[in-house]
Structures are given as C-alpha cells and as structure tokens.
Design a protein around this motif. Structure first.
Motif, PDB file in Angstrom:
ATOM      1  N   VAL A  54       0.876  -1.161   0.000  1.00  0.00           N
ATOM      2  CA  VAL A  54       0.000   0.000   0.000  1.00  0.00           C
ATOM      3  C   VAL A  54       0.917   1.216   0.000  1.00  0.00           C
ATOM      4  CG1 VAL A  54      -1.728   1.321   1.279  1.00  0.00           C
ATOM      5  CG2 VAL A  54      -1.930  -1.150   1.127  1.00  0.00           C
ATOM      6  N   ASP A  55       1.115   1.780  -1.175  1.00  0.00           N
ATOM      7  CA  ASP A  55       1.970   2.962  -1.257  1.00  0.00           C
ATOM      8  C   ASP A  55       1.088   4.200  -1.129  1.00  0.00           C
ATOM      9  OD1 ASP A  55       0.718   3.261  -3.718  1.00  0.00           O
ATOM     10  OD2 ASP A  55       2.363   2.367  -4.826  1.00  0.00           O
ATOM     11  N   SER A  56       1.686   5.371  -1.247  1.00  0.00           N
ATOM     12  CA  SER A  56       0.893   6.573  -0.981  1.00  0.00           C
ATOM     13  C   SER A  56      -0.186   6.775  -2.049  1.00  0.00           C
ATOM     14  CB  SER A  56       1.795   7.801  -0.871  1.00  0.00           C
ATOM     15  OG  SER A  56       2.479   8.036  -2.068  1.00  0.00           O
ATOM     16  N   TYR A  57       0.000   6.191  -3.234  1.00  0.00           N
ATOM     17  CA  TYR A  57      -1.022   6.337  -4.272  1.00  0.00           C
ATOM     18  C   TYR A  57      -2.261   5.503  -3.953  1.00  0.00           C
ATOM     19  CZ  TYR A  57       2.413   8.933  -6.831  1.00  0.00           C
ATOM     20  OH  TYR A  57       3.316   9.886  -7.171  1.00  0.00           O
ATOM     21  N   ILE A  58      -2.015   4.265  -3.532  1.00  0.00           N
ATOM     22  CA  ILE A  58      -3.145   3.415  -3.147  1.00  0.00           C
ATOM     23  C   ILE A  58      -3.831   4.009  -1.914  1.00  0.00           C
ATOM     24  CG2 ILE A  58      -3.832   1.118  -2.332  1.00  0.00           C
ATOM     25  CD1 ILE A  58      -2.889   0.580  -4.960  1.00  0.00           C
ATOM     26  N   ALA A  59      -3.022   4.479  -0.965  1.00  0.00           N
ATOM     27  CA  ALA A  59      -3.579   5.057   0.258  1.00  0.00           C
ATOM     28  C   ALA A  59      -4.479   6.239  -0.078  1.00  0.00           C
ATOM     29  CB  ALA A  59      -2.456   5.488   1.198  1.00  0.00           C
ATOM     30  N   ARG A  60      -4.013   7.057  -0.996  1.00  0.00           N
ATOM     31  CA  ARG A  60      -4.798   8.228  -1.391  1.00  0.00           C
ATOM     32  C   ARG A  60      -6.124   7.798  -2.029  1.00  0.00           C
ATOM     33  NH1 ARG A  60      -2.889  10.903  -6.543  1.00  0.00           N
ATOM     34  NH2 ARG A  60      -4.889  11.376  -7.437  1.00  0.00           N
ATOM     35  N   LEU A  61      -6.015   6.788  -2.866  1.00  0.00           N
ATOM     36  CA  LEU A  61      -7.196   6.268  -3.535  1.00  0.00           C
ATOM     37  C   LEU A  61      -8.233   5.750  -2.542  1.00  0.00           C
ATOM     38  CD1 LEU A  61      -7.358   5.296  -6.707  1.00  0.00           C
ATOM     39  CD2 LEU A  61      -7.532   3.128  -5.509  1.00  0.00           C
ATOM     40  N   LEU A  62      -7.767   5.019  -1.535  1.00  0.00           N
ATOM     41  CA  LEU A  62      -8.671   4.480  -0.533  1.00  0.00           C
ATOM     42  C   LEU A  62      -9.302   5.608   0.277  1.00  0.00           C
ATOM     43  CD1 LEU A  62      -6.470   1.461   0.616  1.00  0.00           C
ATOM     44  CD2 LEU A  62      -8.578   1.320  -0.709  1.00  0.00           C
ATOM     45  N   ASN A  63      -8.468   6.584   0.671  1.00  0.00           N
ATOM     46  CA  ASN A  63      -8.984   7.749   1.400  1.00  0.00           C
ATOM     47  C   ASN A  63     -10.060   8.468   0.604  1.00  0.00           C
ATOM     48  OD1 ASN A  63      -7.326   7.415   3.579  1.00  0.00           O
ATOM     49  ND2 ASN A  63      -5.789   8.891   2.901  1.00  0.00           N
ATOM     50  N   GLU A  64      -9.740   8.682  -0.667  1.00  0.00           N
ATOM     51  CA  GLU A  64     -10.677   9.387  -1.548  1.00  0.00           C
ATOM     52  C   GLU A  64     -12.012   8.654  -1.626  1.00  0.00           C
ATOM     53  OE1 GLU A  64      -7.919  11.360  -5.050  1.00  0.00           O
ATOM     54  OE2 GLU A  64      -9.287   9.704  -5.493  1.00  0.00           O
ATOM     55  N   THR A  65     -11.906   7.331  -1.828  1.00  0.00           N
ATOM     56  CA  THR A  65     -13.124   6.536  -1.962  1.00  0.00           C
ATOM     57  C   THR A  65     -13.966   6.655  -0.695  1.00  0.00           C
ATOM     58  OG1 THR A  65     -11.829   4.997  -3.276  1.00  0.00           O
ATOM     59  CG2 THR A  65     -14.005   4.255  -2.607  1.00  0.00           C
ATOM     60  N   ALA A  66     -13.294   6.543   0.463  1.00  0.00           N
ATOM     61  CA  ALA A  66     -14.024   6.637   1.728  1.00  0.00           C
ATOM     62  C   ALA A  66     -14.700   7.989   1.873  1.00  0.00           C
ATOM     63  CB  ALA A  66     -13.080   6.375   2.897  1.00  0.00           C
ATOM     64  N   SER A  67     -13.995   9.076   1.515  1.00  0.00           N
ATOM     65  CA  SER A  67     -14.656  10.375   1.715  1.00  0.00           C
ATOM     66  C   SER A  67     -15.780  10.587   0.720  1.00  0.00           C
ATOM     67  CB  SER A  67     -13.686  11.559   1.731  1.00  0.00           C
ATOM     68  OG  SER A  67     -12.563  11.321   1.005  1.00  0.00           O
ATOM     69  N   MET A  68     -15.613  10.078  -0.501  1.00  0.00           N
ATOM     70  CA  MET A  68     -16.717  10.191  -1.468  1.00  0.00           C
ATOM     71  C   MET A  68     -17.964   9.496  -0.931  1.00  0.00           C
ATOM     72  SD  MET A  68     -14.904   9.253  -5.046  1.00  0.00           S
ATOM     73  CE  MET A  68     -13.590  10.260  -5.725  1.00  0.00           C
ATOM     74  N   VAL A  69     -17.761   8.280  -0.413  1.00  0.00           N
ATOM     75  CA  VAL A  69     -18.889   7.505   0.104  1.00  0.00           C
ATOM     76  C   VAL A  69     -19.548   8.257   1.268  1.00  0.00           C
ATOM     77  CG1 VAL A  69     -19.493   5.382   1.335  1.00  0.00           C
ATOM     78  CG2 VAL A  69     -18.042   5.265  -0.681  1.00  0.00           C
ATOM     79  N   ARG A  70     -18.706   8.809   2.158  1.00  0.00           N
ATOM     80  CA  ARG A  70     -19.258   9.532   3.312  1.00  0.00           C
ATOM     81  C   ARG A  70     -20.012  10.778   2.873  1.00  0.00           C
ATOM     82  NH1 ARG A  70     -14.409   8.037   6.377  1.00  0.00           N
ATOM     83  NH2 ARG A  70     -13.409   9.892   5.556  1.00  0.00           N
ATOM     84  N   ILE A  71     -19.472  11.453   1.873  1.00  0.00           N
ATOM     85  CA  ILE A  71     -20.098  12.698   1.420  1.00  0.00           C
ATOM     86  C   ILE A  71     -21.517  12.462   0.905  1.00  0.00           C
ATOM     87  CG2 ILE A  71     -20.019  14.425  -0.453  1.00  0.00           C
ATOM     88  CD1 ILE A  71     -16.986  14.562   0.085  1.00  0.00           C
ATOM     89  N   ILE A  72     -21.708  11.331   0.212  1.00  0.00           N
ATOM     90  CA  ILE A  72     -23.076  11.104  -0.272  1.00  0.00           C
ATOM     91  C   ILE A  72     -23.950  10.417   0.773  1.00  0.00           C
ATOM     92  CG2 ILE A  72     -22.428  11.096  -2.727  1.00  0.00           C
ATOM     93  CD1 ILE A  72     -23.056   8.035  -2.603  1.00  0.00           C
TER      94      ILE A  72
END
Lengths: 132, 136
Positions: A54-72
């Motif tokens: 899990v490099d910083s790119y994957i980590a960012r992707l996972l973070n992004e996905t989680a916040s998108m889901v939370r936002i909706i």
C-alpha cells in the motif's frame, strides 16, 4: 478488467486484489457511489488482504473513496490489511490512511453495520414547549 | 563497494510499476532479506516508480542493483527521468506536500523506508533518486 462489487443485504463488498490502475480505480469509485445512490446501499467494505503493497497512491485512492462515500451519506470500512503492510505504512509516514478499519471481512461487516445503525437513529427533537 | 546492475525497468504505465516491484521482491528474497525489509523495499520501489508514471512526462527508468560493502549486501534503487524536474526540492521532501493532489508522503516516506537516500533534480533536465536498503 473490472473490480467486482458484491452485495450483502444493504452492504456492498469489494476486494482489491491486484494493483489497481487509475482507470479501474475511478471505475470502482463511481460504481460504488452509483450503487449506494441508486440501489440504496448503506455502505461498503473494501478488503485489501490481497495487496502486499500500500503505497501513498493506493492510500490516497482508498482515502478518496471513503470520503466520497461519506459525502453522499454512506459509510466505508477497510479490512484485511496484512500486518507487514500496516507496519510499512506506519513507517512510511503519519496519517496516511484516514478511514475506518477492521481486521477481516467479517469484522468489517460488523463495524459497518454498527456505523450505519448509529447513524440511522435520528436525534430526538423535543417538542417545543408551549406556555399555557 | 561493489555494484552489479540486475535489471533496468522502463516505467511508462502503471503496469510497469508492478513489474519493477516484482523484480525488487525477487532480488530481496534471493538475498534473503528479512521480510520486513522486503516490504520496505517494494513499497519504496512502488513510490518511486509511481512518481515516474505521474510526474515525468515520458516516464523514466528504475535500475535495481545489488551492492556489497564490507560483506554486507544491499539493494540500490535508482529512479531517473528526464522530465520537468522538481521546482523546490525542500518542499517536495516535506510531509504532506504534493503537486498532483497526492498524500505528499511519497518522497519523505521513501526516505524513511530506505537506509540511504539521495535526490538530485534540475528544472527542465530531470530528477534522479538513489536509495539503498541493506540486508541487516
């Protein structure tokens, strides 16, 4: 190749096995969002037990996905991180992952259900007091 | 110090990153690195190779070499590109800084994962990162 998303009641399950390339990641994100919105799913468990990096790119992707889901209005839980991946991630830097996690898929589903249940109870609003 | 170049991976697409990582893992395992150090290495290779994909206009190369110093073996990773270069190196090495909306932990993170780390960059000429991890 598409990343499959399974459904378990009102919960979505997905497993990131090989490394995601950018297009697959974007596709996965939009599909999760669409399923939550259109099919009334409450949240998603993302399992990464198949990832050994899990490099910083994957980590960012996972973070992004989680916040998108939370936002909706949904919830997201990450499960199955290998111990050595966790170790490396922490050594690499602080605060690289900012989402709910659980040990494995089973625990992840439980955590997600709790999150959803906690959210599902609307705050009780006291009836306005009327002076008589 | 002895250095033997084992493989040079051209990194253009994201799939090339996985290839570089696979080679790095093979090398570390054949040198009998401790598992913790194998994970550190492959994560660092992943970061550096991803940088080539996302920041350098035409990608770049990752060179993996085995090195030997006073009986201690190690692996040297060189990630090089002739892309735009890094405008402010000190800023790029700072935690949380990213020009592409990343986490900003790639370069400082790589430095923490590896034992030795050096970076060279010049505007308009390119960037070269050299990182070493020892088998200890």
């Amino acid at each position: 190749m598409k990343v499959p998303i399974l459904r378990l009641g009102r919960i979505l399950l997905t497993s990131v096995l090989a490394d995601l390339v950018d297009e697959q990641a974007v596709q996965l994100q939009s599909e999760i969002l669409a399923l939550i919105r259109d099919d009334r799913a409450d949240g998603v468990v993302i399992d990464i037990s198949g990832l050994d990096v899990v490099d910083s790119y994957i980590a960012r992707l996972l973070n992004e996905t989680a916040s998108m889901v939370r936002i909706i209005g949904g919830e997201a839980v990450l499960t199955g991180m290998q111990p050595l991946v966790a170790l490396t991630l922490v050594e690499m830097g602080r605060e690289t992952l900012d989402m709910q996690t659980a040990l494995d898929l089973e625990a992840g589903v439980a955590v997600l259900n709790n999150l959803i249940a906690a959210k599902g109870q609307p705050p009780t609003i006291a009836a306005p007091h009327v002076d008589t | 110090m002895n250095r033997t170049l084992v493989i040079e991976c051209r990194i253009v697409r994201e799939l090339d990153v996985a290839e570089a990582r696979r080679h790095a893992k093979q090398m570390a395992e054949s040198l009998r690195f401790k598992t913790v150090r194998v994970y550190r290495l492959i994560t660092a290779v992943s970061e550096l190779a991803c940088n080539l994909c996302f920041h350098a206009s035409d990608g770049g190369v990752v060179r993996l070499s085995t090195i030997d110093m006073d009986g201690t073996s190690g692996i040297e990773v060189v990630a090089e590109d002739d892309g735009p270069g890094i405008a402010d190196l000190a800023l790029a090495m700072r935690d949380g800084y990213s020009t592409i909306g990343g986490l900003g932990s790639g370069l400082p993170g790589t430095q923490r994962l590896m034992d030795d780390f050096a970076i060279w960059s010049e505007r308009g000429r390119g960037t070269r990162v050299t990182a070493v991890i020892w088998n200890r």
